[in-house]
Scaffold this motif. Structure first.
Motif: not given
Length: 298
Positions: A25-36
């Motif tokens: 999800a983080a890769e798809h959304l362009g954000m870090t795993k921690a942010m997700v």
């Protein structure tokens, strides 16, 4: 009880469920795993319910999460459909085109033009309002107005469609009885039919081919509040007046009216489309283009 929920987190939640993992999800959304993970935790806190149970290796929707996910998917689909409909309105004329213009120009030019325009866009509905008063386009929910003459200062947007000539007119029968004026000054002794809507209905400035200007004050015999009424009075031999070319072309060709002092020019008026929307929809842009092309061929 009303809950304040950041709606952006709904899309992140749906993307997380679709991706199947925080990393994907983080890769798809362009954000870090921690942010997700933080967005999910805040969403759960805002809702007061756990949506996903997770371990170091896997995650699964709770019963509340499954129900909420289904609602979120439907909500996002509806939002996307609304966005696509807005995009369609930007490119394809749809809905109702509501416009206003003056009586004389509306009857002689705009109404016939709208009939032809509608044949090109049959899916579009048209609402034409004829009114010699200046309408408040925003308060009365008009898409645009076609205004004739000289524009007043306004915060509205305007597009020039074309222009029109003003000509001194009388009937052949009137001229046979009263004589044909050869110079602008001679008009002052003829009964003048004034259009009361003008700022100076009795004062006219004529320009010769050499550029010389002559201003004449007419002698009022009658007045009317729109050009169509002035035309009717002139046609019935009541006197002389200035009329716009779009209103009298057929009368001239049929020999019902005669142009006087053709060697002189009167100030030309403009024809403008005025509209309130800084980003007008496709229906407005299409009609402006249609009218501009139509007037260019006159």
């Amino acid at each position: 009880m009303r809950r304040d929920v950041n709606l952006n987190r709904l899309a992140i939640f749906v993307a997380l469920v679709r991706a199947g993992s925080f990393t994907a999800a983080a890769e798809h959304l362009g954000m870090t795993k921690a942010m997700v993970s933080q967005h999910l935790l805040k969403l759960e806190r805002e809702l007061g319910a756990t949506l996903i149970v997770r371990s170091t290796r896997r995650m699964a929707l709770t019963e509340a999460g499954t129900l909420f996910h289904a609602d979120c998917v439907q909500l996002l689909e509806q939002a996307q459909a609304a966005i696509e409909r807005m995009g369609d309105r930007r490119h394809v004329p749809t809905g109702t085109l509501r416009l206003t213009t003056s009586t004389d120009y509306g009857m002689s030019v705009v109404a016939p033009a709208l009939a032809d325009f509608h044949r090109l866009h049959p899916q579009l509905q048209v609402d034409l309002v004829i009114n010699d008063q200046i309408s408040d386009l925003i308060a009365e929910r008009f898409d645009l107005a076609i205004r004739i003459g000289w524009l007043r200062d306004s915060s509205l947007r305007a597009a020039r469609l074309g222009g029109f000539r003003q000509m001194v007119m009388a009937t052949p029968a009137y001229l046979a009885e009263r004589g044909v004026p050869r110079r602008p000054e001679e008009l002052a002794v003829h009964p003048w039919i004034a259009m009361s809507a003008l700022m100076s209905p009795l004062r006219w400035t004529f320009t010769s081919s050499s550029g010389a200007r002559r201003t004449v004050r007419m002698t009022q015999a009658m007045q009317a509040n729109n050009a169509a009424a002035v035309r009717a009075l002139v046609l019935h031999g009541a006197g002389v007046s200035v009329l716009p070319d779009y209103l009298v072309q057929d009368d001239i060709e049929a020999g019902h009216l005669q142009v006087l002092l053709a060697q002189y020019r009167l100030p030309e008026g403009g024809i403008h489309a005025v509209y309130p929307d800084p980003q007008p929809p496709a229906k407005v842009r299409a009609f402006i283009d249609f009218m501009r092309d139509r007037l260019a061929m006159r």
